[in-house]
Design a protein around this motif. Structure first.
Motif, PDB file in Angstrom:
ATOM      1  N   ARG A  14       0.823  -1.212   0.000  1.00 57.90           N
ATOM      2  CA  ARG A  14       0.000   0.000   0.000  1.00 57.90           C
ATOM      3  C   ARG A  14       0.858   1.264   0.000  1.00 57.90           C
ATOM      4  NH1 ARG A  14      -4.052  -1.563   4.821  1.00 57.90           N
ATOM      5  NH2 ARG A  14      -4.850   0.555   4.499  1.00 57.90           N
ATOM      6  N   GLN A  15       1.957   1.254   0.745  1.00 63.02           N
ATOM      7  CA  GLN A  15       2.836   2.431   0.738  1.00 63.02           C
ATOM      8  C   GLN A  15       3.605   2.552  -0.575  1.00 63.02           C
ATOM      9  OE1 GLN A  15       3.129   4.917   3.099  1.00 63.02           O
ATOM     10  NE2 GLN A  15       1.277   3.925   3.882  1.00 63.02           N
ATOM     11  N   ALA A  16       3.902   1.396  -1.190  1.00 62.10           N
ATOM     12  CA  ALA A  16       4.619   1.436  -2.465  1.00 62.10           C
ATOM     13  C   ALA A  16       3.748   2.046  -3.561  1.00 62.10           C
ATOM     14  CB  ALA A  16       5.061   0.029  -2.861  1.00 62.10           C
ATOM     15  N   ILE A  17       2.437   1.862  -3.488  1.00 59.39           N
ATOM     16  CA  ILE A  17       1.543   2.500  -4.459  1.00 59.39           C
ATOM     17  C   ILE A  17       1.666   4.023  -4.359  1.00 59.39           C
ATOM     18  CG2 ILE A  17      -0.877   2.865  -5.092  1.00 59.39           C
ATOM     19  CD1 ILE A  17      -1.466   0.016  -4.207  1.00 59.39           C
ATOM     20  N   ILE A  18       1.660   4.527  -3.121  1.00 56.55           N
ATOM     21  CA  ILE A  18       1.825   5.975  -2.925  1.00 56.55           C
ATOM     22  C   ILE A  18       3.204   6.417  -3.418  1.00 56.55           C
ATOM     23  CG2 ILE A  18       1.904   7.807  -1.181  1.00 56.55           C
ATOM     24  CD1 ILE A  18      -0.074   6.129   0.471  1.00 56.55           C
ATOM     25  N   PRO A  42      -7.706   3.114   0.389  1.00 56.90           N
ATOM     26  CA  PRO A  42      -8.260   2.510   1.606  1.00 56.90           C
ATOM     27  C   PRO A  42      -9.664   1.945   1.403  1.00 56.90           C
ATOM     28  CG  PRO A  42      -7.294   4.672   2.070  1.00 56.90           C
ATOM     29  CD  PRO A  42      -7.361   4.538   0.593  1.00 56.90           C
ATOM     30  N   ALA A  43     -10.486   2.651   0.591  1.00 55.31           N
ATOM     31  CA  ALA A  43     -11.850   2.182   0.361  1.00 55.31           C
ATOM     32  C   ALA A  43     -11.850   0.869  -0.410  1.00 55.31           C
ATOM     33  CB  ALA A  43     -12.635   3.247  -0.408  1.00 55.31           C
ATOM     34  N   ILE A  44     -10.984   0.764  -1.408  1.00 55.98           N
ATOM     35  CA  ILE A  44     -10.909  -0.466  -2.203  1.00 55.98           C
ATOM     36  C   ILE A  44     -10.407  -1.633  -1.354  1.00 55.98           C
ATOM     37  CG2 ILE A  44      -9.604  -1.554  -4.084  1.00 55.98           C
ATOM     38  CD1 ILE A  44      -9.840   1.094  -5.590  1.00 55.98           C
ATOM     39  N   PHE A  45      -9.452  -1.358  -0.465  1.00 58.43           N
ATOM     40  CA  PHE A  45      -8.903  -2.428   0.364  1.00 58.43           C
ATOM     41  C   PHE A  45      -9.931  -2.945   1.374  1.00 58.43           C
ATOM     42  CE2 PHE A  45      -6.614  -3.951   4.140  1.00 58.43           C
ATOM     43  CZ  PHE A  45      -5.800  -4.916   3.564  1.00 58.43           C
ATOM     44  N   ILE A  46     -10.751  -2.044   1.901  1.00 56.01           N
ATOM     45  CA  ILE A  46     -11.669  -2.437   2.974  1.00 56.01           C
ATOM     46  C   ILE A  46     -13.008  -2.957   2.447  1.00 56.01           C
ATOM     47  CG2 ILE A  46     -12.963  -0.312   3.441  1.00 56.01           C
ATOM     48  CD1 ILE A  46     -12.182  -0.769   6.413  1.00 56.01           C
ATOM     49  N   LEU A  47     -13.320  -2.683   1.186  1.00 54.53           N
ATOM     50  CA  LEU A  47     -14.597  -3.129   0.623  1.00 54.53           C
ATOM     51  C   LEU A  47     -14.812  -4.641   0.756  1.00 54.53           C
ATOM     52  CD1 LEU A  47     -17.204  -2.432  -0.886  1.00 54.53           C
ATOM     53  CD2 LEU A  47     -15.915  -2.624  -3.044  1.00 54.53           C
ATOM     54  N   PRO A  48     -13.810  -5.486   0.493  1.00 52.15           N
ATOM     55  CA  PRO A  48     -14.040  -6.932   0.647  1.00 52.15           C
ATOM     56  C   PRO A  48     -14.438  -7.348   2.058  1.00 52.15           C
ATOM     57  CG  PRO A  48     -12.056  -6.542  -0.634  1.00 52.15           C
ATOM     58  CD  PRO A  48     -12.480  -5.215  -0.086  1.00 52.15           C
ATOM     59  N   TYR A  49     -14.025  -6.588   3.065  1.00 50.37           N
ATOM     60  CA  TYR A  49     -14.430  -6.940   4.433  1.00 50.37           C
ATOM     61  C   TYR A  49     -15.948  -6.831   4.589  1.00 50.37           C
ATOM     62  CZ  TYR A  49      -9.629  -7.114   6.152  1.00 50.37           C
ATOM     63  OH  TYR A  49      -8.318  -7.463   6.371  1.00 50.37           O
ATOM     64  N   LEU A  91       6.779  -1.316  10.374  1.00 47.49           N
ATOM     65  CA  LEU A  91       7.940  -1.590   9.524  1.00 47.49           C
ATOM     66  C   LEU A  91       7.553  -1.669   8.056  1.00 47.49           C
ATOM     67  CD1 LEU A  91       9.829  -4.258  11.699  1.00 47.49           C
ATOM     68  CD2 LEU A  91      10.286  -1.807  11.498  1.00 47.49           C
ATOM     69  N   GLY A  92       6.349  -2.203   7.777  1.00 48.02           N
ATOM     70  CA  GLY A  92       5.885  -2.272   6.395  1.00 48.02           C
ATOM     71  C   GLY A  92       5.681  -0.888   5.795  1.00 48.02           C
ATOM     72  N   MET A  93       5.119   0.026   6.582  1.00 48.37           N
ATOM     73  CA  MET A  93       4.939   1.393   6.097  1.00 48.37           C
ATOM     74  C   MET A  93       6.278   2.060   5.832  1.00 48.37           C
ATOM     75  SD  MET A  93       1.755   2.630   8.501  1.00 48.37           S
ATOM     76  CE  MET A  93       1.640   4.243   7.715  1.00 48.37           C
ATOM     77  N   LEU A  94       7.237   1.820   6.730  1.00 52.15           N
ATOM     78  CA  LEU A  94       8.573   2.412   6.533  1.00 52.15           C
ATOM     79  C   LEU A  94       9.240   1.840   5.284  1.00 52.15           C
ATOM     80  CD1 LEU A  94       9.925   2.364  10.210  1.00 52.15           C
ATOM     81  CD2 LEU A  94       9.243   4.362   8.875  1.00 52.15           C
ATOM     82  N   ALA A  95       9.210   0.496   5.171  1.00 47.38           N
ATOM     83  CA  ALA A  95       9.885  -0.138   4.041  1.00 47.38           C
ATOM     84  C   ALA A  95       9.217   0.237   2.719  1.00 47.38           C
ATOM     85  CB  ALA A  95       9.886  -1.657   4.229  1.00 47.38           C
ATOM     86  N   GLY A  96       7.885   0.208   2.687  1.00 47.82           N
ATOM     87  CA  GLY A  96       7.185   0.545   1.456  1.00 47.82           C
ATOM     88  C   GLY A  96       7.408   1.982   1.039  1.00 47.82           C
TER      89      GLY A  96
END
Length: 628
Positions: free
Chosen positions: A33-37, A58-65, A159-164
């Motif tokens: 998700r951060q890499a997309i940005i 965020p809306a696309i990611f949460i829609l399947p829930y 860590l994922g946000m930092l790495a991405g």
């Protein structure tokens, strides 16, 4: 088991591969998700396009829930849990391969398709993530296991946000290729880890799946509302996600506008909150003495509110300096207060959410747990969307500042906590009993694992003090119905705790034969319902520290319903707070020992069909030994 700590789980195959798998999943989701940005900035997309994709993602990611959580809960109920985890991690490899292609082609619409697919995969993984824990962990390990999972998730997200976010800054012209290769590699690592998970069978393999999401969503939401405590625990977890979403959406602007920092400072304040949550999650096992201690929930709720209020007063206006790095911010007046507040909010959030997950897992039938978690995910997604929209409305249309939003969140959190604890007084009752027991005593537990995980059983124990029921309830992982002398039951303040815990008052046959008969009927009904019941067969507090002869009431209980009997003993209670230390007084006096070392010991179950008052007295006496 008394020396066990949650970190030992990280050396055991029943837990470690699953823990590593879920950490890789959370890490990879946030890298992606951060890499997309990062790709948008790398492509020098105009601000309007960046805003559009930042809002859509965020809306696309949460829609399947919303769409598939009910179906995911059914699938997690029907399939072997280890198999389902391997299926979802295999899906992740294919989804990330599609994402890698989209990165290389710089195809933003295709990236959003991959993001939606990632949301579907996360939706399928969600129910099994929490329903597998009670299948592989002992009930006394649930709090520690959930603490590790929450800690691992918090750290992995950070860590994922930092790495991405760093991929395109570090890789330069090769950024799209590096981003694609990274997400595929992480998906493969997660899949390899999942293949080490031992077999965990299905909870309900004969379940027929209803593929229509709307009626099934309503069904699982109703399923989650069957038990009042579980229903409100689900509500509490969703509220935790609401609070977390407010922070996640506001911190990127809070750091520059109110703290005067750069993008690096935003990462720093996010790390403070995440680390606080991880530490709080890990401390839950120690504070709860390895029981499912929902008494920590009020502590967490009001602790969050206290630090939220202080965060508003610590910095209610805009920053006077700008472009500060971490060192520059820490040199500003009042910065340490903000740091403590952010860590404190996260710390108490951990106290709040971990016991709620453990309660849901321990109180929900294993054949329904995955579907209840599916219902939880539906509700969570609703709270996440609501938090995002409310924050957007308050800042855009109402013109609120971020500190004002934090102040409103503090007020709302306090009101929600009071509302939940008013509806389910068990939360507040457990907090008061936990606070009393942990303040007055230092507990050591031995043999508590003999208490069965489910089903009816009768606990018999020696009776030393007015606090015996609270000490035992703080030591036994399951809820217990205590039979107690009605005069103790009616002690002011304590009476509210006993009533909330559904204790059963009893009187002697000469005092009140009607109350005595009603007590025996309630005991039988509780045992018939598969509950734990604890009796003190001496019939009164010990006057000299010795165990008095057990009365025949325990035999009457077993004649009607011969359930297993668990002998238990309280040791070192004589002379502690609230015990009768001197028979000449016949009442409590100032205790000789505050914070006494008290031991609770349990033995293997005894067949109720052959148990007698005399044999049970001998068993309890042997357990207690000479340590009155």
């Amino acid at each position: 088991m008394s020396s066990h700590n949650q970190f030992q789980l990280l050396r055991q195959r029943r837990f470690l591969p699953f823990f590593v798998t879920q950490c890789f999943g959370a890490f990879n989701d946030n890298v992606f998700r951060q890499a997309i940005i990062g790709l948008l900035f790398w492509m020098q997309a105009p601000p309007a396009q960046r805003t559009l994709y930042a809002s859509l993602a965020p809306a696309i990611f949460i829609l399947p829930y919303f769409l598939f959580s009910a179906t995911a809960g059914q699938i997690a109920e029907k399939l072997d849990k280890d198999r389902l985890i391997r299926i979802t991690t295999t899906m992740e490899i294919f989804i990330m391969s599609l994402a890698a292609l989209a990165f290389v082609l710089k195809a933003l619409p295709l990236l959003l398709v991959a993001l939606f697919a990632t949301g579907v995969q996360s939706t399928l993984f969600g129910p099994v993530k929490y329903s597998i824990l009670p299948a592989v962990l002992h009930p006394r390990e649930l709090t520690g296991g959930n603490g590790l999972v929450e800690m691992g998730t918090s750290v992995s997200i950070l860590l994922g946000m930092l790495a991405g976010g760093m991929i395109f800054e570090v890789s330069g012209a090769h950024g799209p290729w590096v981003a694609g290769a990274t997400v595929i590699a992480l998906a493969v690592c997660g899949n390899l880890a999942s293949r080490m998970i031992p077999h965990v069978g299905a909870a309900l393999p004969e379940l027929r799946i209803n593929w229509n999401p709307l009626p099934e969503s309503l069904d699982v939401l109703r399923l989650a509302r069957k038990q009042l405590a579980v229903r409100n625990a689900v509500l509490g977890v969703s509220w935790f996600w609401f609070v977390g979403t407010v922070f996640a959406t506001q911190l990127p602007d809070y750091a520059p506008l109110n703290l005067g920092g750069s993008n690096l400072l935003y990462v720093f304040v996010l790390a403070l909150f995440s680390i606080g949550t991880g530490v709080g999650s890990m401390l839950c096992e120690k504070l709860s003495a390895r029981t499912v201690e929902i008494g920590l929930v009020p502590l967490g709720a009001f602790g969050m509110s206290a630090f939220l209020f202080d965060l508003y007063f610590a910095r209610s206006g805009t920053a006077t300096a700008h472009g500060l790095d971490v060192a520059g911010f820490m040199a500003q007046p009042g910065s340490w207060r903000i740091v403590v507040d952010l860590v404190g909010i996260g710390l108490f959030a951990g106290f709040f959410v971990v016991p709620l997950f453990a309660l849901i897992q321990s109180r929900t039938p294993k054949t329904e747990l995955s579907r209840v978690i599916g219902a939880l995910n539906i509700q969570n997604s609703g709270f996440v969307v609501a938090a995002s929209l409310i924050c957007l409305a308050l800042r855009t249309w109402a013109g609120w500042s971020i500190p004002q939003i934090f102040l409103a969140l503090a007020i709302a959190n306090t009101l929600v906590a009071i509302w939940i604890f008013t509806i389910v007084p068990e939360f507040l009752m457990r907090f008061l009993s936990w606070l009393l027991v942990r303040t007055l005593y230092r507990l050591r537990l031995r043999g508590i694992d003999h208490v069965p995980d489910e089903g009816a059983a009768l606990i018999v124990c020696n009776h030393v003090s007015y606090m015996d029921a609270l000490i035992l309830s703080a030591s036994i992982p399951r809820p217990v119905r205590f039979v107690m002398y009605y005069r103790i039951f009616n002690i002011p303040v304590m009476s509210w705790i006993f009533r909330t815990a559904k204790a059963i008052p009893i009187a002697g046959a000469k005092e009140d034969p009607v109350l005595m008969q009603r007590a025996f009927d309630e005991v039988d009904a509780a045992l018939a319902d598969g509950q734990l019941v604890c009796v003190f067969p001496e019939g009164a507090l010990t006057k000299n520290g010795d165990i008095a002869p057990f009365k025949s009431g325990v035999e009457k209980i077993l004649e009607r319903r011969p359930v297993p009997v668990i002998p238990m003993a309280l040791k070192n209670m004589w002379g502690s707070m609230w015990s009768r230390r001197d028979s000449r007084l016949g009442r409590m006096r100032v205790p000789r020992r505050l914070r006494a070392h008290v031991e609770v010991v349990a033995d293997a179950p005894v067949d109720g069909a052959g148990a007698t008052a005399e044999s049970l007295e001998t068993a309890v006496h042997d357990l207690r030994g000479d340590a009155a």
